[in-house]
Design a protein around this motif. Structure first.
Motif, PDB file in Angstrom:
ATOM      1  N   ILE A  47    -135.020   9.216 -39.068  1.00 48.04           N
ATOM      2  CA  ILE A  47    -134.952  10.658 -39.308  1.00 48.04           C
ATOM      3  C   ILE A  47    -135.009  11.415 -37.988  1.00 48.04           C
ATOM      4  N   GLY A  84    -139.449  15.357 -43.935  1.00 43.25           N
ATOM      5  CA  GLY A  84    -139.063  14.310 -42.992  1.00 43.25           C
ATOM      6  C   GLY A  84    -138.431  14.897 -41.745  1.00 43.25           C
ATOM      7  N   PHE A  89    -144.036  12.773 -41.992  1.00 46.05           N
ATOM      8  CA  PHE A  89    -143.599  11.592 -42.741  1.00 46.05           C
ATOM      9  C   PHE A  89    -144.515  11.254 -43.915  1.00 46.05           C
ATOM     10  N   ALA A  92    -143.696  13.592 -46.632  1.00 50.05           N
ATOM     11  CA  ALA A  92    -142.380  13.256 -47.161  1.00 50.05           C
ATOM     12  C   ALA A  92    -142.474  12.052 -48.094  1.00 50.05           C
ATOM     13  N   MET A  93    -143.239  11.037 -47.694  1.00 47.68           N
ATOM     14  CA  MET A  93    -143.419   9.857 -48.548  1.00 47.68           C
ATOM     15  C   MET A  93    -144.011  10.248 -49.896  1.00 47.68           C
ATOM     16  N   ARG A 113    -136.521   7.562 -49.064  1.00 50.05           N
ATOM     17  CA  ARG A 113    -137.818   6.983 -48.718  1.00 50.05           C
ATOM     18  C   ARG A 113    -137.650   5.867 -47.698  1.00 50.05           C
ATOM     19  N   VAL A 116    -137.652   7.266 -44.220  1.00 51.00           N
ATOM     20  CA  VAL A 116    -138.992   7.554 -43.715  1.00 51.00           C
ATOM     21  C   VAL A 116    -139.684   6.248 -43.306  1.00 51.00           C
ATOM     22  N   SER A 119    -138.485   5.176 -40.016  1.00 54.78           N
ATOM     23  CA  SER A 119    -139.067   5.981 -38.949  1.00 54.78           C
ATOM     24  C   SER A 119    -140.510   5.584 -38.662  1.00 54.78           C
TER      25      SER A 119
END
Length: 294
Positions: A47, A84, A89, A92-93, A113, A116, A119
């Motif tokens: 990302i 993200g 992160f 975002a998860m 997902r 992420v 990343s």
């Protein structure tokens, strides 16, 4: 393609989170020393931080949508993507997990997902999510490209090539499939095929500097300095803050014997990214030539 993966190479590669660390040749004066075909994720598949998409205003707006529609998985998926982009992160998860909980067949959320997870250096989990996305939708080109790049960085080139080929067979309009396949051809020394794939990537993503850098390296490897120089300069025009592009440009100056300009471009690359070793090496190689010219 669903077996266990040795990710030691991939983890080493993703330890350096750079959007464009794709391929850069190291040149001694007058000769091509090597092509580093899998230096990192370009990721373009991890990302990228995007201040606009990841702005607090955008995230706040998406939060309002979720508050109005708390059972809408698409709303969580959208906010997860924005989080993200903001580099948040963990948050975002949580959003992607919620989207998948609400709709276990939401294949786009699995692929998001996975981004992420990549990343965060969790390649095994990312492959599992790409696999799930493809089980739900076997024609989802984005998942083939993402999984293929993990295989590429893990040096499982045959499986990576199979995934990129599949995405291309599905008539993907995502230039990354051609770009990543070009990197593999380049690594194998098949520069004509690499140039063709980089050109296809450019036609699909004309504002992305990565395929210009990739094609320029293959031109340089075949001693086509004029086309290489043109591609590196165009990559700089598209995004002047990428160290690799300036270091690539410096390689052409160096091959042409213009050590002053080579040193200048290598130095600028090093200013942009003090950890970028090819720029550091280039500065050391060309420093003496600059001193003698002065």
């Amino acid at each position: 393609m669903t077996g266990a993966i040795n990710f030691s190479a991939a983890k080493a590669a993703t330890a350096v989170q750079r959007p464009v660390r794709m391929v850069l040749a190291a040149f001694a004066v007058g000769s091509l020393v090597a092509l580093a075909g899998c230096a990192t994720t370009t990721s373009d598949d991890t990302i990228r931080i995007d201040r606009a998409q990841g702005s607090e205003e955008n995230i706040s707006s998406l939060t309002s949508v979720i508050n109005s529609n708390p059972s809408d998985p698409e709303a969580y998926n959208s906010r997860g993507s924005a989080l993200g982009k903001a580099g948040r992160f963990k948050d975002a998860m949580n959003d992607f997990n919620k989207a998948i909980q609400l709709n276990p067949r939401y294949y786009q959320a699995y692929a998001n997902r996975a981004l992420v997870e990549r990343s965060l250096g969790k390649q095994v989990e990312a492959v599992q999510d790409y696999n799930t996305a493809l089980q739900i939708n076997p024609r989802y080109d984005v998942a083939y490209i993402g999984r293929g790049d993990i295989y590429r960085l893990a040096n499982r080139l045959d499986e990576a090539m199979a995934d990129f080929n599949k995405a291309i067979e599905l008539d993907t309009t995502d230039g990354r499939a051609y770009h990543r396949r070009g990197l593999i051809f380049q690594r194998k020394g098949q520069h004509a095929k690499a140039i063709e794939d980089f050109s296809s990537a450019i036609s699909l993503s004309p504002t992305a500097p990565e395929p210009y850098n990739g094609r320029g390296i293959s031109y340089l490897a075949t001693n086509d300095l004029d086309n290489a120089f043109s591609d590196f300069n165009h990559a700089i025009d598209l995004d002047g803050k990428i160290a690799e592009s300036w270091a690539n440009q410096a390689l052409v100056y160096e091959k042409r014997g213009n050590m002053q300009m080579a040193y200048k471009s290598f130095s600028h690359a090093l200013q942009l990214d003090p950890r970028y070793q090819p720029a550091r090496d280039g500065v050391e190689r060309t420093r003496a030539g600059t001193a003698s010219a002065g």
